[in-house]
Design a protein around this motif. Structure first.
Motif, PDB file in Angstrom:
ATOM      1  N   GLN A   3      64.636  77.527 125.076  1.00  0.00           N
ATOM      2  CA  GLN A   3      65.707  76.352 124.850  1.00  0.00           C
ATOM      3  C   GLN A   3      66.537  76.027 126.212  1.00  0.00           C
ATOM      4  O   GLN A   3      66.937  77.217 126.985  1.00  0.00           O
ATOM      5  N   CYS A   4      66.791  74.930 126.736  1.00  0.00           N
ATOM      6  CA  CYS A   4      67.629  74.353 127.985  1.00  0.00           C
ATOM      7  C   CYS A   4      69.028  74.161 127.192  1.00  0.00           C
ATOM      8  O   CYS A   4      69.031  73.040 126.436  1.00  0.00           O
ATOM      9  N   LEU A   5      69.925  74.730 127.409  1.00  0.00           N
ATOM     10  CA  LEU A   5      71.492  74.297 127.085  1.00  0.00           C
ATOM     11  C   LEU A   5      72.202  74.314 128.332  1.00  0.00           C
ATOM     12  O   LEU A   5      72.122  75.159 129.252  1.00  0.00           O
TER      13      LEU A   5
END
Length: 61
Positions: A3-5
């Motif tokens: 995931q890119c957060l």
């Protein structure tokens, strides 16, 4: 699962950003619409009031 957060240095900045978005995306358009509708309502009310005064025989000289 990858995931890119977003990572922000300060949580207060994220809160400020959310408040800013709510103001810009909700309150500013609401104030603009309220102002426009109020101006329209006042214009219609004054036009209808003057029209009633014109048709009232007691106001004619």
């Amino acid at each position: 699962m990858l995931q890119c957060l977003p990572v922000y240095p300060d949580a207060a900045w994220w809160k400020f950003y959310n408040v800013y978005l709510v103001i810009i995306q909700y309150f500013v358009p609401m104030i603009i619409l309220d102002t426009a509708y109020t101006m329209i309502a006042v214009k219609i009310w004054t036009m209808s009031k003057s029209r009633v005064d014109e048709t009232n025989p007691a106001n004619q000289k």
